[in-house]
Write a protein that holds these residues in place. Structure first.
Motif, PDB file in Angstrom:
ATOM      1  N   VAL A 295      30.297   2.668  -7.258  1.00 13.78           N
ATOM      2  CA  VAL A 295      29.992   2.427  -8.674  1.00 13.78           C
ATOM      3  C   VAL A 295      31.060   1.508  -9.279  1.00 13.78           C
ATOM      4  O   VAL A 295      30.749   0.574 -10.024  1.00 13.78           O
ATOM      5  CB  VAL A 295      29.910   3.756  -9.458  1.00 13.78           C
ATOM      6  N   CYS A 296      32.332   1.774  -8.910  1.00 12.42           N
ATOM      7  CA  CYS A 296      33.412   0.912  -9.412  1.00 12.42           C
ATOM      8  C   CYS A 296      33.195  -0.528  -8.969  1.00 12.42           C
ATOM      9  O   CYS A 296      33.461  -1.466  -9.726  1.00 12.42           O
ATOM     10  CB  CYS A 296      34.768   1.403  -8.923  1.00 12.42           C
ATOM     11  N   ILE A 297      32.720  -0.703  -7.737  1.00 11.59           N
ATOM     12  CA  ILE A 297      32.442  -2.058  -7.264  1.00 11.59           C
ATOM     13  C   ILE A 297      31.300  -2.655  -8.095  1.00 11.59           C
ATOM     14  O   ILE A 297      31.367  -3.812  -8.518  1.00 11.59           O
ATOM     15  CB  ILE A 297      32.086  -2.046  -5.760  1.00 11.59           C
ATOM     16  N   ALA A 298      30.267  -1.850  -8.364  1.00 14.31           N
ATOM     17  CA  ALA A 298      29.134  -2.343  -9.158  1.00 14.31           C
ATOM     18  C   ALA A 298      29.601  -2.808 -10.530  1.00 14.31           C
ATOM     19  O   ALA A 298      29.191  -3.863 -11.014  1.00 14.31           O
ATOM     20  CB  ALA A 298      28.081  -1.245  -9.294  1.00 14.31           C
ATOM     21  N   ILE A 299      30.489  -2.021 -11.163  1.00 12.66           N
ATOM     22  CA  ILE A 299      31.003  -2.425 -12.477  1.00 12.66           C
ATOM     23  C   ILE A 299      31.796  -3.719 -12.340  1.00 12.66           C
ATOM     24  O   ILE A 299      31.683  -4.632 -13.151  1.00 12.66           O
ATOM     25  CB  ILE A 299      31.881  -1.307 -13.077  1.00 12.66           C
ATOM     26  N   GLY A 300      32.573  -3.811 -11.256  1.00 13.89           N
ATOM     27  CA  GLY A 300      33.419  -4.979 -11.051  1.00 13.89           C
ATOM     28  C   GLY A 300      32.639  -6.263 -10.855  1.00 13.89           C
ATOM     29  O   GLY A 300      33.125  -7.334 -11.200  1.00 13.89           O
ATOM     30  N   VAL A 301      31.444  -6.184 -10.286  1.00 14.40           N
ATOM     31  CA  VAL A 301      30.729  -7.427  -9.983  1.00 14.40           C
ATOM     32  C   VAL A 301      29.568  -7.701 -10.935  1.00 14.40           C
ATOM     33  O   VAL A 301      28.902  -8.724 -10.800  1.00 14.40           O
ATOM     34  CB  VAL A 301      30.196  -7.439  -8.525  1.00 14.40           C
ATOM     35  N   CYS A 302      29.332  -6.802 -11.922  1.00 18.40           N
ATOM     36  CA  CYS A 302      28.122  -6.953 -12.724  1.00 18.40           C
ATOM     37  C   CYS A 302      28.132  -8.209 -13.585  1.00 18.40           C
ATOM     38  O   CYS A 302      27.097  -8.671 -14.042  1.00 18.40           O
ATOM     39  CB  CYS A 302      27.863  -5.717 -13.566  1.00 18.40           C
ATOM     40  N   LEU A 303      29.316  -8.795 -13.846  1.00 14.19           N
ATOM     41  CA  LEU A 303      29.360 -10.017 -14.648  1.00 14.19           C
ATOM     42  C   LEU A 303      29.629 -11.244 -13.787  1.00 14.19           C
ATOM     43  O   LEU A 303      30.044 -12.291 -14.298  1.00 14.19           O
ATOM     44  CB  LEU A 303      30.428  -9.892 -15.734  1.00 14.19           C
ATOM     45  N   ASN A 304      29.400 -11.127 -12.485  1.00 12.53           N
ATOM     46  CA  ASN A 304      29.636 -12.222 -11.550  1.00 12.53           C
ATOM     47  C   ASN A 304      30.982 -12.912 -11.751  1.00 12.53           C
ATOM     48  O   ASN A 304      31.051 -14.082 -12.105  1.00 12.53           O
ATOM     49  CB  ASN A 304      28.534 -13.283 -11.664  1.00 12.53           C
ATOM     50  N   PRO A 305      32.073 -12.202 -11.531  1.00  6.16           N
ATOM     51  CA  PRO A 305      33.389 -12.802 -11.756  1.00  6.16           C
ATOM     52  C   PRO A 305      33.708 -13.855 -10.702  1.00  6.16           C
ATOM     53  O   PRO A 305      33.051 -13.938  -9.669  1.00  6.16           O
ATOM     54  CB  PRO A 305      34.334 -11.606 -11.627  1.00  6.16           C
ATOM     55  N   ASP A 306      34.733 -14.671 -10.996  1.00  6.30           N
ATOM     56  CA  ASP A 306      35.201 -15.649 -10.017  1.00  6.30           C
ATOM     57  C   ASP A 306      36.104 -14.995  -8.982  1.00  6.30           C
ATOM     58  O   ASP A 306      36.285 -15.502  -7.890  1.00  6.30           O
ATOM     59  CB  ASP A 306      36.039 -16.746 -10.700  1.00  6.30           C
TER      60      ASP A 306
END
Lengths: 579, 316
Positions: free
Chosen positions: A165-176
Motif C-alpha cells: 500500500v505504501c508503494i501504491a501511495i508512493g507511485v500514485c502521482l507518477n513521480p520522477d
C-alpha cells in the motif's frame, strides 16, 4: 538523461559534541528508469543522503554545501525552493517509501482514502469517481485487489500488504524519483521477494528513478542497476552493480560482500583446529533436554503443535530451529527457558520437569541453561554499567571466589569473544555499539559456562559485517567449551554453516528436519524450497524469479498444510520423534 | 587479541573547529543534564521559601503571629493606609486587621504549606509505588482490584470529601491534613508506575535478570526501580503541587488547621475581614505572591526534570 543529480553534497548535524559531518562531499546521479542502491551500515549516512533530496532531514541536520538538482523542475536546485514549492515537489516528483509500513499508515483511515489524501493535496479537490478510479489503479498496480483492500483499515492487512500500500501511495502521482528506505527490512524473505518485485515492476512501468536504501548486499544485487557504497558519510564506491559485486575495489565493499553468508558457499567459520571439547553426561543417564508432547496455545491460536525431541549433551551440538515470524520458533525458545509453561506436555531438563522445580533446583537450572536474545540494545539495564550484567549472575550462581576473581573472569570472557576488556568494561550500555553489546552477552554466557545455550536470533539486529564474528563466538562456545546450543533463526544461510541439525518450523509444525546439507542444501518440502528460493543472492547470475513466481509461491503456501515432518536423516545424540 | 570496533564510532566523528568558546561552554552544559537552568531556578525558588522559614525564625520574632502584636491595618514600609498611617520597620510587610505581623505569618506559614504538600505527596507516592509494582508485576486478580480501585478514586473529587470530613471533624493538625490529602494523590502514581512496570517486565534486561536467577524482589527494586526514578521525581513534584492546591483550597474555605498559621489561612482571614474593600492589599497579596513563587518553582523543577530524563526535550 538523469533525474536527480547530487553535486558535492555535505550534510552537518550540530550536536553537543561538536558538528557531525554526517555526509561529506557526495556526488552521484540517478538516471531515468534506473535503480540505484545506497548501501552501508547504520550511521553511514545513506538515509540522510537520500532524505536530503526530500528536504526532510531530521532536526538539527542541514545541507552544508553542494547542490541537489531535480532536472524536471524549471529551476532544478531543490535547495532554493520555498517551503511551499518543496511541498508540491514531495510525492508528485519525489516520493518516499518508508521503512516501517506498519507505522506509516494512518490507523483510522481506510486505505483508499489515504491514497486520495495525497492526490487531493497536490491536485485539489477532484470528483469522487476520479479519485476512486485513481486509487483503484494504484492498488491494482501493486497487485492488491482494489475492491477489497481499498475499504480496509491498515490493521486488517498483513505486513507485506501494508508495504505494498505504501508503494501504491508512493507511485500514485507518477513521480520522477522514488526513494525506498529499507522497504523490506521488517518482512520475512518470502514476503520480501514479493514486495521487492512489486516495487521493481511499478517503478519500471512509470519509468521513475529509484533509490533503494539497504544494508543487504544480496538484496541489492537482485534489485538495482547501480550501487553506491557509503561509509561514515563518504561515498567510497559507486558503479554498476556487476562491477561492484564482481570486482569491488574498496576494502569496505569487499568486506560487505564477503559478510553475506551463502548456502553451500565457503564457510565463514574457521575449522576448529584443536581437539573439540567434550560435552556433558548427566549423573542419572537422563538426556540434557527432552520435550515430551510440548505444545502451546494462546487462546484459540495454536502457536506450537505437539513436539517431541531429545538432546543428550554428550557430544555438544548446535541445533537450528528455522522459521519465519509467527512460525512458533520464539515460543519454543521461551518454553525451553521456562519463561512460559507449555499448554500440554512437559519440558524436561536432566530428567526433571522444569516447570515443577523447587527454588534450589530452579536456580541450578538457570545456571545451566542460558540465553542470548535478539535485541542487544535492550539486554542491558541502562541504569548500570555493563559489568553488572556479567557480574551479577556470576556472583548469584556462587561461581565467584571474591571480587578479584570476578574481575579476572570478566576480563578473560571479554578476551575470549574478541573484545578488548579495557574498552568495554566499566562503560554504560549506550556507549557501546550493538555488536559489542551482543558479544558481551556471549561473554556473559561463557562466564557462566552453562550446559545449554538458547540463542534466539542472536545476530538479526547486528550490522552485517559483525554477524560472522558473533556467530563464530557462539560456535566457539560449542567447540571449546562443550556447550550445546539451540540456534533459533530465520536466516537459512547462517543455519547452514553453524548447525549440526536443522528443524524447519512452519505454523507451529516441524515440516522438515535433518542435517543442514540435506535440509537446506537440497530441500524437499515445498515450504523449505520456497524459503531457499526467496533468499536474495549476491550473485547476479542467479535469478530471483519474477513477481509471478513469488505470488505463485505464496499461494502454494496457503494451500499447504503439512502435518507430516519430512525426516532427512539423523545425527547421533539428537532424536526427533514424529509428533 | 584486538578489538577493531572498540574505538571506531559508527558515524562520522564530530569536530569542534570553528566554534566560539561560549558555544563550547553551552555544549558542555548540555552534556551534564543536571546543569539545567530550569531545574536550578526552580530549586532555588523552593529553597528560597525554606530559607525564609529557617532564616526568618532566627532573625525575626515569630511570636508576632499573635493578635495585637502591633497597630492593626498598617501597611508595609513607606506605604500609607486608609487612616493615613505610614508603615514602619517595626512591621516591614505591615499588619492585619487584628495587628498580627504579616512577615511573621509568612515566616511560619509558608514552610507549613510546603510541608503539607511534601508530606502528602510522599505518602501518596509510597502507596503508589507499592500498589503500582504489585499490580504491574504480579498481575492477575490483584491487578484488577488495584486498577479498578485507582480508576474509581480518580473520578471522585477530593475537595468534596475533604470538606465534608473536615467540617465534621473540626480542628486538625498539619500532619493529619497531609494524611487526609495523601488519600487522594496515590492514584496517578499508581497508574503511571503500573504502566511502566508492565512495559518494562517484558524488556530485555528484565529477561536477562530472570536468566540470572534474580528474585522477584531484586528484579523489582534493583533492576526496574532505578529506571523509574525520573518518572517518580516528576510524579512526586506534580503531586506536591496538587497537594498544596488542595490544602490551600481547604484553608481558604476556613477548613484547615485553626491554630497554625498557613498561607491559605492568612488569605481566608483577609477575605473574611474585608481586606479587599479596605484596600489592605499586602494582607492577601503577599501570601498569594508567595504561593505563586512556590508553584512556579515546582513547575520549573518538573520541567527541568523532564529535560534531564528525556534528552530529546533539550535544546542547544
Amino acid at each position: 538523461m538523469t533525474v536527480l543529480d547530487l553535486r558535492n553534497v555535505s550534510i552537518d548535524f550540530p550536536t553537543s559534541k561538536g558538528v557531525v559531518h554526517a555526509v561529506t562531499d557526495v556526488s552521484l546521479s540517478v538516471g531515468k528508469g534506473r535503480r540505484v542502491g545506497f548501501i552501508g551500515e547504520s550511521g553511514s549516512g545513506k538515509t540522510t543522503t537520500a532524505l536530503s533530496a526530500m528536504r526532510m532531514l531530521a532536526s538539527p541536520g542541514f545541507v552544508a554545501g553542494g547542490e541537489i538538482l531535480l532536472n524536471s523542475l524549471e529551476k532544478p536546485n531543490l535547495l532554493d525552493l520555498s517551503d511551499d514549492d518543496m511541498r508540491q515537489v514531495r510525492l508528485s516528483r519525489i516520493s518516499y517509501i518508508p521503512q516501517g509500513a506498519m507505522n506509516s499508515l494512518n490507523p483510522v483511515m481506510r486505505i483508499a482514502h489515504q491514497i486520495w489524501d495525497g492526490i487531493v493535496a497536490h491536485e485539489g479537490a477532484l470528483p469522487q469517481g476520479d479519485l476512486q478510479s485513481r486509487s483503484d489503479a494504484a492498488l491494482a498496480g501493486v497487485g492488491l485487489d482494489p475492491e477489497v483492500v481499498g475499504d480496509l483499515y491498515p490493521h486488517e492487512l498483513s505486513g507485506g500488504m501494508k508495504q505494498r500500500v505504501c508503494i501504491a501511495i508512493g507511485v500514485c502521482l507518477n513521480p520522477d524519483l522514488i526513494i525506498a528506505d529499507e522497504p523490506t527490512s521488517a518482512l520475512d524473505v518470502i514476503t520480501q521477494r514479493h514486495v521487492m518485485q512489486t516495487l521493481r515492476d511499478v517503478q519500471s512501468e512509470i519509468g521513475a528513478g529509484l533509490i533503494l536504501i539497504g544494508h543487504d548486499m544480496g538484496l541489492m544485487a537482485q534489485s538495482v542497476d547501480e550501487i553506491a557504497v557509503l561509509k561514515k558519510g563518504q561515498l567510497v564506491e559507486f558503479g554498476p552493480v556487476r562491477q561492484i559485486i564482481e570486482r569491488p575495489e574498496h576494502p569496505y565493499t569487499k568486506e560487505l560482500i564477503s559478510s553475506v553468508p551463502l548456502v553451500g558457499g565457503k564457510s565463514f567459520l574457521e575449522p576448529a583446529g584443536e581437539e573439540t571439547a567434550t560435552g556433558f553426561r548427566s549423573e542419572n543417564g537422563e538426556p540434557l533436554l527432552e520435550l515430551r508432547q510440548v505444545s502451546k496455545h494462546y487462546g484459540a491460536v495454536t502457536a506450537l503443535h505437539p513436539m517431541n525431541f531429545t538432546l543428550d549433551g554428550e557430544v555438544p551440538k548446535i541445533i537450528s530451529i528455522v522459521g519465519q515470524s509467527g512460525s512458533g520458533k520464539s515460543t519454543l525458545g521461551s518454553l525451553m527457558l521456562g519463561f512460559n509453561a507449555p499448554s500440554t506436555g512437559e519440558v524436561r531438563f536432566k530428567g526433571r520437569d522444569i516447570n515443577r522445580q523447587s527454588g534450589a533446583e530452579a536456580l541450578s537450572f538457570r545456571k545451566e541453561v542460558q540465553a542470548v536474545f535478539q535485541d542487544p540494545y535492550a539486554c542491558f539495564n541502562p541504569f548500570y554499567r555493563v559489568n553488572h550484567a556479567l557480574k551479577y549472575p556470576f556472583e548469584r550462581f556462587g561461581l565467584s571466589e571474591g571480587p578479584d576473581h570476578t574481575q579476572t573472569a570478566m576480563v578473560e570472557a571479554c578476551r575470549a569473544v574478541g573484545l578488548a576488556p579495557e574498552t568495554v568494561l566499566g562503560r554504560y550500555p549506550h556507549q557501546l555499539s550493538g555488536g559489542q553489546r551482543q558479544r558481551l552477552i556471549v561473554a556473559r554466557a561463557l562466564m557462566l559456562s552453562p550446559k545449554l545455550l538458547i540463542a534466539d536470533e542472536p545476530v538479526s539486529m547486528v550490522d552485517a559485517s559483525l554477524r560472522a564474528t558473533i556467530l563464530k563466538n557462539i560456535h566457539d562456545l560449542k567447540d571449546r567449551h562443550g556447550i550445546s546450543i539451540l540456534y533459533i533463526t530465520h536466516d537459512l544461510a547462517t543455519a547452514f554453516h553453524v548447525s549440526d541439525y536443522v528443524m524447519v518450523l512452519y505454523k507451529g509444525h516441524i515440516v522438515e528436519a535433518g542435517p543442514p546439507k540435506d535440509v537446506i542444501g537440497d530441500p524437499e518440502h515445498a515450504y523449505t524450497q520456497l524459503l531457499i528460493a526467496s533468499i536474495p543472492w549476491p550473485d547476479l547470475d542467479r535469478d530471483w524469479g519474477s513477481s509471478k513466481d513469488a505470488r505463485q509461491g505464496l499461494e502454494a503456501l496457503d494451500r499447504l498444510d503439512g502435518h507430516e515432518t519430512i525426516m532427512r536423516g539423523n545425527i547421533p545424540g539428537f532424536e526427533l520423534v514424529q509428533g | 587479541m584486538t578489538d577493531e570496533n572498540a574505538t571506531k564510532p559508527e558515524t562520522a566523528e564530530a569536530d569542534v573547529k570553528g566554534l566560539t568558546r561560549a558555544q563550547i561552554r553551552r555544549m558542555k552544559r548540555f552534556d551534564n543534564p543536571w546543569q539545567n537552568p530550569k531545574l536550578i531556578w526552580g530549586l532555588s525558588m523552593l529553597l528560597g521559601i525554606i530559607a525564609l522559614g529557617v532564616v526568618g525564625r532566627m532573625l525575626w520574632d515569630t511570636d508576632m503571629v499573635f493578635t495585637g502584636s502591633g497597630i492593626p491595618r498598617q501597611g508595609p514600609v513607606g506605604v500609607e493606609n486608609l487612616r493615613g498611617q505610614v508603615g514602619t520597620w517595626a512591621h516591614p510587610l505591615g499588619t492585619d486587621v487584628t495587628g498580627k505581623d504579616i512577615l511573621a505569618l509568612l515566616i511560619v506559614g509558608a514552610p507549613n504549606s510546603l510541608y503539607v504538600g511534601m508530606l502528602a505527596s510522599l505518602i501518596g507516592m509510597s502507596i503508589g509505588i507499592f500498589l503500582g509494582f504489585s499490580a504491574g508485576f504480579i498481575r492477575g486478580r490483584l491487578d484488577d482490584v488495584i486498577r479498578v480501585g485507582s480508576d474509581v478514586m480518580i473520578t471522585i473529587p477530593p475537595l468534596l470529601i475533604l470538606v465534608v470530613f473536615q467540617a465534621a471533624y473540626g480542628d486538625i493538625s498539619l500532619t493529619v491534613m497531609a494524611i487526609l490529602i495523601a488519600c487522594f494523590v496515590w492514584q496517578s502514581p499508581t497508574r503511571l508506575i503500573r504502566a511502566q512496570v508492565l512495559s518494562m517486565r517484558e524488556s530485555g534486561y528484565v529477561q536477562m535478570a530472570r536468566l540470572s536467577g534474580a528474585s522477584t524482589w531484586h528484579i523489582m527494586f534493583r533492576e526496574m526501580l532505578p529506571n523509574l526514578v525520573p518518572y517518580l521525581f516528576g510524579s512526586f513534584i506534580a503531586n506536591v503541587t496538587t497537594s498544596i492546591v488542595t490544602a490551600v483550597g481547604l484553608e481558604v474555605l476556613g477548613l484547615g488547621p485553626q491554630r497554625v498559621p498557613t498561607l491559605g489561612r492568612v488569605i481566608y482571614d483577609a477575605i473574611n475581614s474585608g481586606a479587599l474593600i479596605q484596600n489592605l492589599w499586602w494582607w492577601w497579596g503577599i501570601p498569594t505572591l508567595l504561593l505563586a513563587v512556590m508553584f512556579i518553582g515546582l513547575l520549573l523543577v518538573n520541567l527541568g526534570l523532564d529535560e534531564v530524563s528525556n534528552p530529546r526535550l533539550r535544546r542547544l
